[in-house]
Scaffold this active site. Structure first.
Site, PDB file in Angstrom:
ATOM      1  N   THR A  14      34.089  17.841  12.829  1.00  0.00           N
ATOM      2  CA  THR A  14      34.142  17.078  12.166  1.00  0.00           C
ATOM      3  C   THR A  14      33.345  15.812  12.528  1.00  0.00           C
ATOM      4  O   THR A  14      32.318  15.599  12.111  1.00  0.00           O
ATOM      5  CB  THR A  14      35.198  16.614  11.616  1.00  0.00           C
ATOM      6  OG1 THR A  14      36.153  18.202  11.593  1.00  0.00           O
ATOM      7  CG2 THR A  14      35.056  15.266  10.094  1.00  0.00           C
ATOM      8  N   LYS A 204      48.162   5.466  18.981  1.00  0.00           N
ATOM      9  CA  LYS A 204      47.037   4.216  18.656  1.00  0.00           C
ATOM     10  C   LYS A 204      47.824   3.017  19.180  1.00  0.00           C
ATOM     11  O   LYS A 204      47.344   2.199  18.817  1.00  0.00           O
ATOM     12  CB  LYS A 204      46.772   4.542  17.189  1.00  0.00           C
ATOM     13  CG  LYS A 204      46.568   5.780  16.942  1.00  0.00           C
ATOM     14  CD  LYS A 204      46.239   5.772  15.604  1.00  0.00           C
ATOM     15  CE  LYS A 204      45.023   7.828  15.458  1.00  0.00           C
ATOM     16  NZ  LYS A 204      45.465   8.118  14.052  1.00  0.00           N
ATOM     17  N   GLY A 301      38.518  11.113   9.130  1.00  0.00           N
ATOM     18  CA  GLY A 301      36.806  11.169   8.677  1.00  0.00           C
ATOM     19  C   GLY A 301      36.197  11.232   9.427  1.00  0.00           C
ATOM     20  O   GLY A 301      35.346  10.439  10.282  1.00  0.00           O
TER      21      GLY A 301
HETATM   22  N1  HSE Z   1      45.796  12.385  12.120  1.00  0.00           N
HETATM   23  C1  HSE Z   1      45.292  11.239  11.902  1.00  0.00           C
HETATM   24  C2  HSE Z   1      45.490  10.272  10.806  1.00  0.00           C
HETATM   25  C3  HSE Z   1      43.797  10.255  12.074  1.00  0.00           C
HETATM   26  O1  HSE Z   1      46.212  11.093   9.639  1.00  0.00           O
HETATM   27  O2  HSE Z   1      45.673   9.008  10.583  1.00  0.00           O
HETATM   28  C4  HSE Z   1      42.819  10.787  13.764  1.00  0.00           C
HETATM   29  O3  HSE Z   1      43.574   9.921  13.951  1.00  0.00           O
END
Ligand code: HSE
Length: 427
Positions: A14, A204, A301
């Site tokens: 993606t 993160k 996205g």
């Molecule tokens: N899987 C993550 C989310 C997005 O749901 O925010 C990619 O880090």
């Protein structure tokens, strides 16, 4: 114009597909920004059908060919904490190429080592797309919000969890039901563990912590809790008390050290973080007298993440090659973590108890032994001999004190389900 910046892309899913599309469709405008042409010279993917969207001449068959290509920049979009991704990044840096990556797991685990390697060779290692998709939080912390220092970061960093919690609130349905819907709609992975268990937020948060506080990202020292235990009842009580429940990544400087954790928290309704709904991400950075700052946007996205990747590429094209974490990686400090359980706040507590005389006194007694003071309490319904919910809000206390009291309370034969505790986070 300067010589073109040559780009090799590993992974055409993606995000990779979005990067190729945007570089093709908006090539002229992006080259104008970069001050030089941006040219894809190599690309690969495990899936050969991905060849179709590319100029056939740039297709290569393996990652080694990417690292050894004529590219100036290698874009790593294959993902994974260990294995192919860090090997590719290492080989690319050793081959003298700048690297752009969206790989939070790899950067949280190996980022310091890779950043040291990049800096030794005067190369850029950029990872805007690894945290909060299109929100430019990495660049902001690395290049702007450092002047007075950062005292706290609080972030909604996982769109899947935020979508699930928002839907639970909107529909009154359970975590399990909403998760199934989210999987059907493609918002949640078939194996949702990394998202709903808090691991993705932890990756993160580890990166934001490195950027904000100049410490080595530390996954092992972080307490991580997901959202699977949150019930529609918790969400509706939260609303009644004037809060919303959000999965937060929290990193705070406290007198005891850095308080670093991922957990569902009660956030005051009407504050910016509480209003971040659906798949969106939001981050508050407290930057002492210069702050606070609030960021909100799409955390995942194709377009948001491709935007972040290409912004990094353009930065490199312009010669902006500063250290990955804002300070030389070799000078990142080792985290001094606040002791486990020392985090202090008011708490929301929910007990599922038998509606019998004395149950409230028993709970209050155990809380008192741990010096946990109750601010308010609600008992809903009356069902003699059956289970009812008792909900309490405490005054400020420590996580350790509440956890200690709850351990004893959970063992009572009048308590029919594990108690739930959720910290109430300051604005
Ligand atoms: N899987 C993550 C989310 C997005 O749901 O925010 C990619 O880090």
């Amino acid at each position: 114009m300067n010589a073109p910046l040559k780009i090799a892309i590993a992974g055409l899913g993606t995000v990779g597909g979005g990067v190729v599309k945007a570089l093709t469709a908006r090539g002229e405008a992006l080259s104008g920004r970069a001050g030089r042409k941006l040219e894809i010279v190599a690309a690969c993917d495990r899936d050969e059908s991905k060849k179709s969207g590319l100029d056939a001449r740039v297709w290569v068959n393996d990652l080694h060919a990417i690292a050894q290509s004529a590219a100036d920049v290698v874009v790593e979009l294959i993902g994974g904490e260990n294995g192919a991704a860090p090997s590719l990044v290492e080989e690319s840096l050793k081959a003298g190429k700048h690297v752009v990556t969206a790989n939070k797991a790899m950067m949280a685990r190996h980022g310091v080592r890779l950043a040291v390697l990049a800096e030794e060779k005067n190369l850029a290692l950029k990872f805007e797309a690894a945290v909060a998709g299109g929100i430019p939080i990495v660049k902001s912390l690395r290049e702007s919000l450092f002047v007075y220092g950062v005292s706290a970061i609080r972030g909604i960093l996982n769109g899947t969890c935020n979508y699930i919690l928002t839907q639970m609130e909107a529909t009154g349905r359970s975590f399990e039901e909403v998760l199934k819907d989210a999987q059907r709609l493609g918002y949640a992975e078939a194996d949702p563990t990394l998202d709903v268990g808090g691991g993705d937020t932890a990756h993160k948060l580890a990166l934001l912590t490195g950027l904000a506080f100049g410490v080595k990202p530390d996954l092992d020292g972080m307490a991580v809790q997901g959202i699977a235990h949150i019930t529609p009842e918790d969400i509706s009580f939260a609303r009644e008390f004037g809060y919303r429940i959000k999965l937060l990544g929290i990193a705070k400087i406290t007198p005891q050290g850095l308080d670093l954790r991922v957990q569902p928290a009660m956030v005051n309704a009407g504050t910016p973080l509480a209003d971040v709904d659906g798949v969106f991400n939001g981050i508050v950075a407290d930057t002492k007298q210069a702050g606070p700052y609030f960021f909100e946007g799409r955390g995942a996205g194709e377009a948001p993440t491709a935007n972040a990747v290409i912004a990094d590429i353009v930065d490199i094209a312009r010669g902006n090659r500063g250290p990955a974490f804002g300070v030389p990686a070799a000078s990142l400090l080792t985290l001094t973590a606040a002791p486990a359980g020392s985090a202090s706040s008011p708490f929301y507590l929910r007990f599922q108890v038998l509606d019998v005389p004395g149950v409230l006194a028993e709970i209050a007694g155990h809380l008192a032994k741990w010096r946990v003071s109750i601010e308010s309490m609600i008992q809903r319904g009356r069902a003699p001999g059956e289970a009812v919910s008792i909900v309490m809000i405490t005054h400020e206390t420590t996580h350790a004190a509440v956890a200690g009291a709850l351990e004893t309370i959970a063992a009572s034969d009048k308590v029919v389900a594990p108690p739930c505790m959720i910290p109430m986070e300051a604005k």
